[in-house]
Design an enzyme around this catalytic site. Sequence first.
Site, short mmCIF file in Angstrom:
data_model
loop_
_atom_site.label_atom_id
_atom_site.label_comp_id
_atom_site.label_asym_id
_atom_site.label_seq_id
_atom_site.Cartn_x
_atom_site.Cartn_y
_atom_site.Cartn_z
N LYS A 245 24.28 -0.01 8.21
CA LYS A 245 23.36 0.79 9.01
C LYS A 245 24.19 1.59 10.02
O LYS A 245 25.28 1.16 10.40
CB LYS A 245 22.41 -0.14 9.78
CG LYS A 245 21.11 0.50 10.20
CD LYS A 245 20.06 0.44 9.11
CE LYS A 245 18.81 1.20 9.52
NZ LYS A 245 17.78 1.15 8.48
N VAL B 32 -2.22 4.46 7.85
CA VAL B 32 -2.31 5.30 6.66
C VAL B 32 -1.47 6.57 6.85
O VAL B 32 -1.95 7.69 6.75
CB VAL B 32 -3.78 5.61 6.27
CG1 VAL B 32 -4.41 4.40 5.61
CG2 VAL B 32 -4.62 6.03 7.48
N GLY B 33 -0.20 6.33 7.16
CA GLY B 33 0.77 7.43 7.27
C GLY B 33 1.32 7.72 5.89
O GLY B 33 0.60 7.67 4.89
N TYR C 111 -1.14 5.94 3.12
CA TYR C 111 -2.03 6.88 2.44
C TYR C 111 -1.81 6.83 0.93
O TYR C 111 -2.76 6.78 0.13
CB TYR C 111 -1.80 8.30 2.97
CG TYR C 111 -2.50 9.37 2.18
CD1 TYR C 111 -3.87 9.53 2.27
CD2 TYR C 111 -1.79 10.21 1.32
CE1 TYR C 111 -4.53 10.50 1.51
CE2 TYR C 111 -2.43 11.18 0.57
CZ TYR C 111 -3.80 11.33 0.67
OH TYR C 111 -4.44 12.27 -0.08
P1 NAD Z 1 4.44 6.68 9.12
O1 NAD Z 1 4.91 6.88 10.52
O2 NAD Z 1 4.28 7.85 8.23
O3 NAD Z 1 3.03 5.89 9.12
C1 NAD Z 1 2.73 4.89 10.00
C2 NAD Z 1 1.28 5.05 10.37
O4 NAD Z 1 0.90 3.95 11.19
C3 NAD Z 1 1.00 6.31 11.18
O5 NAD Z 1 -0.07 7.02 10.60
C4 NAD Z 1 0.64 5.77 12.56
O6 NAD Z 1 -0.31 6.59 13.24
C5 NAD Z 1 0.08 4.43 12.23
N1 NAD Z 1 0.09 3.47 13.34
C6 NAD Z 1 0.99 3.32 14.35
N2 NAD Z 1 0.61 2.35 15.17
C7 NAD Z 1 -0.55 1.85 14.69
C8 NAD Z 1 -1.42 0.81 15.10
N3 NAD Z 1 -1.19 0.09 16.19
N4 NAD Z 1 -2.51 0.55 14.34
C9 NAD Z 1 -2.77 1.27 13.23
N5 NAD Z 1 -1.98 2.29 12.81
C10 NAD Z 1 -0.89 2.56 13.52
O7 NAD Z 1 5.45 5.61 8.50
P2 NAD Z 1 5.64 5.24 6.97
O8 NAD Z 1 6.82 5.97 6.45
O9 NAD Z 1 4.33 5.35 6.28
O10 NAD Z 1 6.06 3.71 7.08
C11 NAD Z 1 5.10 2.71 7.34
C12 NAD Z 1 5.79 1.36 7.49
O11 NAD Z 1 6.50 1.06 6.28
C13 NAD Z 1 6.84 1.31 8.59
O12 NAD Z 1 6.85 0.01 9.13
C14 NAD Z 1 8.15 1.55 7.86
O13 NAD Z 1 9.25 0.97 8.53
C15 NAD Z 1 7.88 0.84 6.55
N6 NAD Z 1 8.67 1.34 5.42
C16 NAD Z 1 8.55 2.63 5.02
C17 NAD Z 1 9.28 3.10 3.95
C18 NAD Z 1 9.14 4.52 3.45
O14 NAD Z 1 9.54 4.81 2.33
N7 NAD Z 1 8.57 5.41 4.23
C19 NAD Z 1 10.17 2.24 3.26
C20 NAD Z 1 10.26 0.91 3.68
C21 NAD Z 1 9.50 0.47 4.77
#
Ligand code: NAD
Length: 366
Positions: free
Chosen positions: A79, A180-181, A185
């Site tokens: 990292k 649902v980010g 989503y």
């Molecule tokens: P993102 O930021 O696009 O989506 C996160 C969503 O959570 C946002 O819409 C945000 O408004 C919402 N959120 C924040 N606080 C909240 C709360 N208290 N209650 C309800 N909703 C809340 O992030 P992402 O890329 O969709 O990732 C989501 C999770 O998955 C993160 O923990 C990330 O570390 C993990 N993750 C993502 C990936 C990837 O490919 N993007 C890979 C491995 C792990």
Amino acid sequence: MVFETIGQLGHEQVVFCHNKDVGLKAIVAVHNTTLGPALGGLRMWPYKNEQEALNDVLRLSRGMTYKAAVAGLNLGGGKGVIIGDPSRDKSEGLFRAFGRFVNSLGGRYITAEDVGIDVNDMEYVFQETDYVSGVHQVHGGSGDPSPFTAAGTLQGIMTSLHVRFGTEEVGKFSYAVQGVGHVGYELCKLLRAEKAKVFVTDINRAAVQRCVEELGCEAVALDEIYDVDADVYSPCALGGTVNEKTMPRFKFKIVCGAANNQLATDECGDELERRGILYAPDYAVNAGGLMNVSIELDGYDRERAMRMLRSIYYNVGMIFKIAKRDGIATWKAADRMAEERISTIGKVKLPYMGSARPMFKGRSRN
Ligand code: NAD
């Protein structure tokens, strides 16, 4: 002091990177390269002090070792962190200087995007080194990993349904998706395609609205998600949401989602077990994004990435088997599976000292 800490966590190498002219203060941690080069994202964050940055990079790089090992990848864990405010301190020079340091490691560390970093920053890093994954599709990279993470999460859900209910018919069950980010989503889309009942919540109202209007999900208030009468709780927002306060409210039978560090403590994982709730360990479930970028090393191929995702079904199933075999909680079984694989492969390989084969075929800077 540093040696004591890295000795406890088992790191191979920690590199402090400094360039006064461009204001770069970064740390790269290579945790373990037994399985292959250490791959892990670069995070930019306004850390309060150097110790906080060091702690973060050590913890996160170790986590990547376990994630790659359970995913069955020939990758180690690493990292990078840059100390700075992403909204204020970014510059071409900063990222090119970081890229130079990454390059100096000769492929022992491969960087990628993480919190505070976007694909444009990676463009600058890519100017200075080949050892970067997740570059833009126009360069032959793999692009946004989120749909792959969501598809992998669905595989984890299917294994969990199979173990808990004896069937993996996604559409027969109900789901509470928190967040649902990008990933949440996409997961809702997959669940609704199977006609499953899906409850959603998010602090972003527009994101919830989109799921309701486009996909036919049912919205619930932020705090109500823990009380929903659904079969599966799928955390896709923050870490630590499975904790002493939320667990007594759960009617769920399964916890399986994409968020990192879902358990507030290891004991919460034990408590889920006692409550008869099957926990699919987060880093095994959400490995789809990592699998996707790992394909870039051999020349990116979307079809291959989609095929590789299906191994999450097997990996999560194997964790459940180890838990049963050893009479331990599933979070612990995931760690054990990673350690067993590293130990086995470690007996047949030397530590990673650079690759004999060319990496990142099929990309160009044009
Ligand atoms: P993102 O930021 O696009 O989506 C996160 C969503 O959570 C946002 O819409 C945000 O408004 C919402 N959120 C924040 N606080 C909240 C709360 N208290 N209650 C309800 N909703 C809340 O992030 P992402 O890329 O969709 O990732 C989501 C999770 O998955 C993160 O923990 C990330 O570390 C993990 N993750 C993502 C990936 C990837 O490919 N993007 C890979 C491995 C792990």
